[in-house]
Design an enzyme around this catalytic site. Structure first.
Site, PDB file in Angstrom:
ATOM      1  N   ASN A   9       0.889  -1.293   0.165  1.00  0.00           N
ATOM      2  CA  ASN A   9       0.079   0.071  -0.200  1.00  0.00           C
ATOM      3  C   ASN A   9       0.941   0.992  -0.121  1.00  0.00           C
ATOM      4  O   ASN A   9       1.545   1.617   1.050  1.00  0.00           O
ATOM      5  CB  ASN A   9      -0.925  -0.052   1.346  1.00  0.00           C
ATOM      6  CG  ASN A   9      -1.747   1.292   1.429  1.00  0.00           C
ATOM      7  OD1 ASN A   9      -1.688   2.082   0.555  1.00  0.00           O
ATOM      8  ND2 ASN A   9      -2.274   1.157   2.623  1.00  0.00           N
ATOM      9  N   TRP A  10       0.999   1.771  -1.139  1.00  0.00           N
ATOM     10  CA  TRP A  10       2.043   3.033  -1.329  1.00  0.00           C
ATOM     11  C   TRP A  10       1.409   4.331  -0.756  1.00  0.00           C
ATOM     12  O   TRP A  10       2.230   5.132  -0.564  1.00  0.00           O
ATOM     13  CB  TRP A  10       2.129   3.269  -2.942  1.00  0.00           C
ATOM     14  CG  TRP A  10       2.973   2.212  -3.424  1.00  0.00           C
ATOM     15  CD1 TRP A  10       3.460   0.942  -2.802  1.00  0.00           C
ATOM     16  CD2 TRP A  10       3.658   2.006  -4.757  1.00  0.00           C
ATOM     17  NE1 TRP A  10       4.041   0.047  -3.647  1.00  0.00           N
ATOM     18  CE2 TRP A  10       4.025   0.888  -5.089  1.00  0.00           C
ATOM     19  CE3 TRP A  10       3.376   2.799  -5.881  1.00  0.00           C
ATOM     20  CZ2 TRP A  10       4.772   0.321  -6.185  1.00  0.00           C
ATOM     21  CZ3 TRP A  10       4.043   2.586  -6.894  1.00  0.00           C
ATOM     22  CH2 TRP A  10       4.632   1.117  -7.243  1.00  0.00           C
ATOM     23  N   LYS A  11       0.105   4.090  -0.376  1.00  0.00           N
ATOM     24  CA  LYS A  11      -0.418   5.498   0.237  1.00  0.00           C
ATOM     25  C   LYS A  11      -0.135   6.777  -0.750  1.00  0.00           C
ATOM     26  O   LYS A  11      -0.216   6.379  -1.993  1.00  0.00           O
ATOM     27  CB  LYS A  11      -0.126   5.645   1.764  1.00  0.00           C
ATOM     28  CG  LYS A  11      -0.351   4.467   2.569  1.00  0.00           C
ATOM     29  CD  LYS A  11      -0.286   4.673   3.915  1.00  0.00           C
ATOM     30  CE  LYS A  11      -0.279   3.405   4.559  1.00  0.00           C
ATOM     31  NZ  LYS A  11      -0.273   3.576   6.221  1.00  0.00           N
ATOM     32  N   HIS A  97      -9.693   1.430   5.290  1.00  0.00           N
ATOM     33  CA  HIS A  97      -8.438   1.772   5.846  1.00  0.00           C
ATOM     34  C   HIS A  97      -8.734   2.695   7.004  1.00  0.00           C
ATOM     35  O   HIS A  97      -9.390   3.699   6.822  1.00  0.00           O
ATOM     36  CB  HIS A  97      -7.245   2.357   4.754  1.00  0.00           C
ATOM     37  CG  HIS A  97      -5.821   2.288   5.394  1.00  0.00           C
ATOM     38  ND1 HIS A  97      -5.402   3.201   6.265  1.00  0.00           N
ATOM     39  CD2 HIS A  97      -5.074   1.452   5.294  1.00  0.00           C
ATOM     40  CE1 HIS A  97      -4.158   2.656   6.623  1.00  0.00           C
ATOM     41  NE2 HIS A  97      -3.926   1.714   6.263  1.00  0.00           N
ATOM     42  N   GLU A  99      -6.957   5.325   7.928  1.00  0.00           N
ATOM     43  CA  GLU A  99      -6.667   6.559   7.733  1.00  0.00           C
ATOM     44  C   GLU A  99      -7.910   7.053   7.088  1.00  0.00           C
ATOM     45  O   GLU A  99      -8.110   8.251   7.177  1.00  0.00           O
ATOM     46  CB  GLU A  99      -5.274   6.647   6.609  1.00  0.00           C
ATOM     47  CG  GLU A  99      -4.078   6.099   7.496  1.00  0.00           C
ATOM     48  CD  GLU A  99      -3.092   5.688   6.689  1.00  0.00           C
ATOM     49  OE1 GLU A  99      -3.149   5.694   5.529  1.00  0.00           O
ATOM     50  OE2 GLU A  99      -2.155   5.219   7.424  1.00  0.00           O
ATOM     51  N   GLU A 169      -5.537  -4.569  10.881  1.00  0.00           N
ATOM     52  CA  GLU A 169      -4.406  -3.710  10.830  1.00  0.00           C
ATOM     53  C   GLU A 169      -4.719  -2.570  12.417  1.00  0.00           C
ATOM     54  O   GLU A 169      -5.427  -1.881  12.279  1.00  0.00           O
ATOM     55  CB  GLU A 169      -4.434  -2.573   9.868  1.00  0.00           C
ATOM     56  CG  GLU A 169      -4.163  -3.196   8.693  1.00  0.00           C
ATOM     57  CD  GLU A 169      -3.681  -2.289   7.534  1.00  0.00           C
ATOM     58  OE1 GLU A 169      -2.612  -2.348   6.989  1.00  0.00           O
ATOM     59  OE2 GLU A 169      -4.142  -0.870   7.335  1.00  0.00           O
ATOM     60  N   GLY A 175       2.262   2.678  10.755  1.00  0.00           N
ATOM     61  CA  GLY A 175       3.334   3.656  10.432  1.00  0.00           C
ATOM     62  C   GLY A 175       4.025   4.036  11.844  1.00  0.00           C
ATOM     63  O   GLY A 175       4.573   5.134  11.806  1.00  0.00           O
ATOM     64  N   SER A 215       3.185  -1.677  10.405  1.00  0.00           N
ATOM     65  CA  SER A 215       4.882  -1.727  10.658  1.00  0.00           C
ATOM     66  C   SER A 215       5.376  -3.327  10.314  1.00  0.00           C
ATOM     67  O   SER A 215       6.196  -3.607  10.983  1.00  0.00           O
ATOM     68  CB  SER A 215       5.027  -1.359  12.174  1.00  0.00           C
ATOM     69  OG  SER A 215       4.675   0.141  12.028  1.00  0.00           O
ATOM     70  N   GLY A 236       2.892  -1.127   4.344  1.00  0.00           N
ATOM     71  CA  GLY A 236       2.827   0.456   3.802  1.00  0.00           C
ATOM     72  C   GLY A 236       4.324   0.903   3.779  1.00  0.00           C
ATOM     73  O   GLY A 236       4.675   0.609   2.547  1.00  0.00           O
ATOM     74  N   GLY A 237       4.770   1.493   4.594  1.00  0.00           N
ATOM     75  CA  GLY A 237       6.003   2.013   4.577  1.00  0.00           C
ATOM     76  C   GLY A 237       7.095   1.229   3.927  1.00  0.00           C
ATOM     77  O   GLY A 237       8.045   1.541   2.860  1.00  0.00           O
TER      78      GLY A 237
HETATM   79  P1  PGA Z   1       2.752   0.561   7.587  1.00  0.00           P
HETATM   80  O1  PGA Z   1       1.241   0.767   7.010  1.00  0.00           O
HETATM   81  O2  PGA Z   1       3.107  -0.779   7.415  1.00  0.00           O
HETATM   82  O3  PGA Z   1       3.375   1.683   7.040  1.00  0.00           O
HETATM   83  O4  PGA Z   1       2.380   0.596   9.160  1.00  0.00           O
HETATM   84  C1  PGA Z   1       0.268  -0.339   6.750  1.00  0.00           C
HETATM   85  C2  PGA Z   1      -1.033   0.235   6.109  1.00  0.00           C
HETATM   86  O5  PGA Z   1      -1.427   1.343   6.813  1.00  0.00           O
HETATM   87  O6  PGA Z   1      -1.545  -0.578   5.441  1.00  0.00           O
END
Ligand code: PGA
Length: 259
Positions: A9-11, A97, A99, A169, A175, A215, A236-237
């Site tokens: 997930n590149w956001k 998600h 977010e 999640e 993050g 994470s 994500g990251g």
């Molecule tokens: P993260 O994000 O790996 O940067 O914690 C995961 C996500 O929000 O899908």
């Protein structure tokens, strides 16, 4: 044992050029493997075609979107429909998600509508759930996750639910560099599977993918993916660096072959 699923997930990151480089680097690195793991890249909307083009050319990954509209089509300025995603060759779509819940006010009811639009188009929804730190501290994590899952998914008939991916999640792990321990992840994943089992039966529960996000990185993926009920990861990251993302995919491969 079923194969794992690893989704990047590149956001809201990357320029077009960076997205091109990242896609090519992942494609090149995965080319050498005879992968059983399913890999999905979810770039921002403007770069989806880049990923579908590579996928069409035989790359070992699918394209996924990070969101879609709850509406079918029409006068909804700025929205992207599930039908549009299909017309681009997209096969997966993340919805719900944390977010989106936090910054865009998405409720379980809105997420359920998004799931419906995706299912109508035969896209695979990747439906996120997870508790906040405060909810965990108050020992409400199971109630919260049960409510999120039942309100966003349990209206679906049995034959559709197997084509849905559930992503657990925990919000406190996204993050933050703080990962759920393998035991915490397994505890919640087996709880989620038991909810699916109660509603849809054992076989459907086994076939439904439940992946972990928060994470997850090259260091902790091996242990997380080794848990019985962790079917892969939503990254994500760590999905923004080709070498690290590919190492995570390798961990998924290893965890299947070792079991
Ligand atoms: P993260 O994000 O790996 O940067 O914690 C995961 C996500 O929000 O899908």
């Amino acid at each position: 044992m079923k194969s794992k699923l690893v989704i990047g997930n590149w956001k809201m990151n990357q320029s077009f050029e960076q997205a091109e480089d990242l896609t090519t680097a992942i494609e090149d690195a995965l080319e050498d493997f005879n992968l059983s793991t399913e890999v999905v890249l979810c770039p921002p909307f403007p770069y989806l075609e880049l990923v579908t083009d590579h996928a069409d050319d035989g790359a070992h990954f699918y394209a996924g979107a990070q969101n879609c509209s709850q509406f079918t089509n029409g006068a909804f300025t700025g929205e992207i429909s599930a039908e549009m995603l299909v017309s681009l060759g997209v096969e997966f779509c993340i919805v719900g998600h944390s977010e989106r819940r936090k910054y865009f006010g998405e409720t379980n009811a809105v997420i359920a509508e998004k799931v419906n639009r995706l299912v109508e188009q035969q896209l695979i929804p990747v439906v996120c759930c997870g508790e906040t730190l405060e909810q965990r501290q108050n020992n409400q994590q199971f109630t919260v996750v049960e409510e999120q899952i039942s309100e966003t998914l349990f209206h679906l008939p049995k034959e559709k639910i197997e084509h849905v991916v559930i992503a657990y999640e925990p919000v406190w792990a996204i993050g933050t560099g703080e990962t759920a321990t393998p035991a915490q992840a397994e505890e919640m994943h087996s709880f989620i599977r038991s909810l699916v089992e109660k509603k849809y039966g054992t076989e459907t529960a086994y076939n439904t993918y439940i992946i972990y996000g928060g994470s997850c990185n090259a260091k902790n993926a091996v242990e997380l993916f080794a848990q019985e009920n962790v079917d892969g990861g939503l990254i994500g990251g760590a999905s923004l660096r080709a070498d690290e993302f590919v190492q995570i995919v390798e961990s998924a491969e290893t965890s299947v072959s070792e079991n």
